[in-house]
Design a protein around this motif. Structure first.
Motif, mmCIF file in Angstrom:
data_model
loop_
_atom_site.group_PDB
_atom_site.id
_atom_site.type_symbol
_atom_site.label_atom_id
_atom_site.label_comp_id
_atom_site.label_asym_id
_atom_site.label_seq_id
_atom_site.Cartn_x
_atom_site.Cartn_y
_atom_site.Cartn_z
ATOM 1 N N GLU A 1 44.257 32.269 45.746
ATOM 2 C CA GLU A 1 45.458 31.473 45.474
ATOM 3 C C GLU A 1 46.322 32.072 44.363
ATOM 4 O OE1 GLU A 1 47.962 28.483 46.632
ATOM 5 O OE2 GLU A 1 46.069 29.038 47.567
ATOM 6 N N GLU A 2 45.719 32.508 43.278
ATOM 7 C CA GLU A 2 46.502 33.076 42.165
ATOM 8 C C GLU A 2 47.198 34.376 42.594
ATOM 9 O OE1 GLU A 2 46.080 34.257 37.443
ATOM 10 O OE2 GLU A 2 44.370 33.371 38.482
ATOM 11 N N TYR A 3 46.530 35.170 43.391
ATOM 12 C CA TYR A 3 47.133 36.397 43.923
ATOM 13 C C TYR A 3 48.330 36.045 44.807
ATOM 14 C CZ TYR A 3 47.598 40.766 46.539
ATOM 15 O OH TYR A 3 48.078 41.904 47.136
ATOM 16 N N LYS A 4 48.175 35.019 45.628
ATOM 17 C CA LYS A 4 49.263 34.561 46.488
ATOM 18 C C LYS A 4 50.499 34.208 45.664
ATOM 19 C CE LYS A 4 50.331 30.660 49.517
ATOM 20 N NZ LYS A 4 49.741 29.479 50.176
ATOM 21 N N HIS A 5 50.313 33.461 44.578
ATOM 22 C CA HIS A 5 51.456 33.086 43.733
ATOM 23 C C HIS A 5 52.079 34.309 43.061
ATOM 24 C CE1 HIS A 5 50.892 28.899 44.507
ATOM 25 N NE2 HIS A 5 49.634 28.937 44.085
ATOM 26 N N LYS A 6 51.260 35.243 42.653
ATOM 27 C CA LYS A 6 51.795 36.462 42.042
ATOM 28 C C LYS A 6 52.592 37.272 43.058
ATOM 29 C CE LYS A 6 48.519 36.886 38.293
ATOM 30 N NZ LYS A 6 49.491 36.680 37.237
ATOM 31 N N MET A 7 52.113 37.308 44.290
ATOM 32 C CA MET A 7 52.823 38.050 45.329
ATOM 33 C C MET A 7 54.150 37.380 45.683
ATOM 34 S SD MET A 7 51.241 40.779 45.853
ATOM 35 C CE MET A 7 52.191 41.317 47.243
ATOM 36 N N LYS B 1 46.938 46.800 42.723
ATOM 37 C CA LYS B 1 46.418 47.014 41.372
ATOM 38 C C LYS B 1 47.059 46.086 40.342
ATOM 39 C CE LYS B 1 45.594 50.510 37.873
ATOM 40 N NZ LYS B 1 45.828 51.890 37.469
ATOM 41 N N GLY B 2 48.376 46.060 40.282
ATOM 42 C CA GLY B 2 49.065 45.232 39.290
ATOM 43 C C GLY B 2 48.709 43.756 39.385
ATOM 44 N N PRO B 3 48.956 43.154 40.548
ATOM 45 C CA PRO B 3 48.653 41.721 40.666
ATOM 46 C C PRO B 3 47.170 41.391 40.485
ATOM 47 C CG PRO B 3 50.110 42.410 42.426
ATOM 48 C CD PRO B 3 49.662 43.649 41.727
ATOM 49 N N LEU B 4 46.286 42.188 41.047
ATOM 50 C CA LEU B 4 44.854 41.882 40.933
ATOM 51 C C LEU B 4 44.347 42.039 39.502
ATOM 52 C CD1 LEU B 4 43.528 43.445 44.252
ATOM 53 C CD2 LEU B 4 43.652 41.012 43.678
ATOM 54 N N CYS B 5 44.842 43.044 38.797
ATOM 55 C CA CYS B 5 44.404 43.245 37.408
ATOM 56 C C CYS B 5 44.906 42.138 36.489
ATOM 57 C CB CYS B 5 44.872 44.599 36.898
ATOM 58 S SG CYS B 5 43.949 45.990 37.591
ATOM 59 N N SER B 6 45.977 41.472 36.881
ATOM 60 C CA SER B 6 46.538 40.430 36.018
ATOM 61 C C SER B 6 45.937 39.045 36.273
ATOM 62 C CB SER B 6 48.057 40.364 36.199
ATOM 63 O OG SER B 6 48.376 39.873 37.481
ATOM 64 N N ILE B 7 45.091 38.944 37.273
ATOM 65 C CA ILE B 7 44.471 37.652 37.579
ATOM 66 C C ILE B 7 43.338 37.381 36.603
ATOM 67 C CG2 ILE B 7 43.045 36.404 39.257
ATOM 68 C CD1 ILE B 7 44.663 37.734 41.457
ATOM 69 N N GLU B 8 43.374 36.194 36.037
ATOM 70 C CA GLU B 8 42.269 35.773 35.170
ATOM 71 C C GLU B 8 41.214 35.159 36.057
ATOM 72 O OE1 GLU B 8 43.297 33.544 31.710
ATOM 73 O OE2 GLU B 8 45.247 34.525 31.591
ATOM 74 N N LYS B 9 40.038 35.776 36.065
ATOM 75 C CA LYS B 9 38.990 35.274 36.936
ATOM 76 C C LYS B 9 37.824 34.704 36.161
ATOM 77 C CE LYS B 9 37.156 39.898 37.413
ATOM 78 N NZ LYS B 9 35.851 40.329 37.539
ATOM 79 N N GLU B 10 37.175 33.781 36.799
ATOM 80 C CA GLU B 10 35.984 33.191 36.241
ATOM 81 C C GLU B 10 34.803 34.131 36.486
ATOM 82 O OE1 GLU B 10 35.814 30.247 34.589
ATOM 83 O OE2 GLU B 10 37.994 30.181 34.754
ATOM 84 N N PRO B 11 33.779 34.107 35.635
ATOM 85 C CA PRO B 11 32.607 34.932 35.901
ATOM 86 C C PRO B 11 32.024 34.634 37.286
ATOM 87 C CG PRO B 11 32.483 33.928 33.730
ATOM 88 C CD PRO B 11 33.670 33.325 34.431
ATOM 89 N N GLY B 12 31.721 35.700 38.004
ATOM 90 C CA GLY B 12 31.143 35.543 39.328
ATOM 91 C C GLY B 12 32.168 35.475 40.455
#
Length: 115
Positions: free
Chosen positions: A66-72, A102-113
């Motif tokens: 979902e966060e990647y979708k919003h960034k895109m 690379k840009g959008p995925l690296c900027s996503i804050e992810k939870e452990p796991g």
């Protein structure tokens, strides 16, 4: 050999050894873990095009992250990106990779796991 920390699986072998069969089985049985995939055919120009492959992977990730979708969505609006402009001459493969993945995925804050 698969490393435990690897997030990417690439199957490479000569023709007829079952790469597609193995990958298809993984996609079907591990849909909870597979975020995006791409199958190539040597005789199909659309599937062999690396720019179109990156667009396909990016699209698939928008349906699962979902966060990647919003960034895109923001990226497409801000840069007025279209499929035609991305696969055109003005963008090379590394530009597309960096812009869409690379840009959008690296900027996503992810939870452990997470992925």
């Amino acid at each position: 050999r698969i490393q435990k920390k690897s997030k990417v699986l690439i199957l490479s072998a000569t023709a007829g050894l079952g790469k597609t069969t193995i990958a298809s089985k993984i996609v079907k049985t591990r849909s909870d873990r597979v975020i995006a995939y791409h199958f190539c055919r040597h005789d199909h120009n659309q599937q062999r095009d690396p720019k179109k492959m990156l667009l396909s992977l990016a699209y698939q990730m928008t349906t699962k992250i979902e966060e990647y979708k919003h960034k895109m969505i923001s990226l497409i609006k801000d840069k007025n990106l279209t499929k035609q402009t991305l696969i055109g001459e003005e963008h090379n493969l590394m530009d597309i990779f960096n812009t869409l993945l690379k840009g959008p995925l690296c900027s996503i804050e992810k939870e452990p796991g997470e992925f």
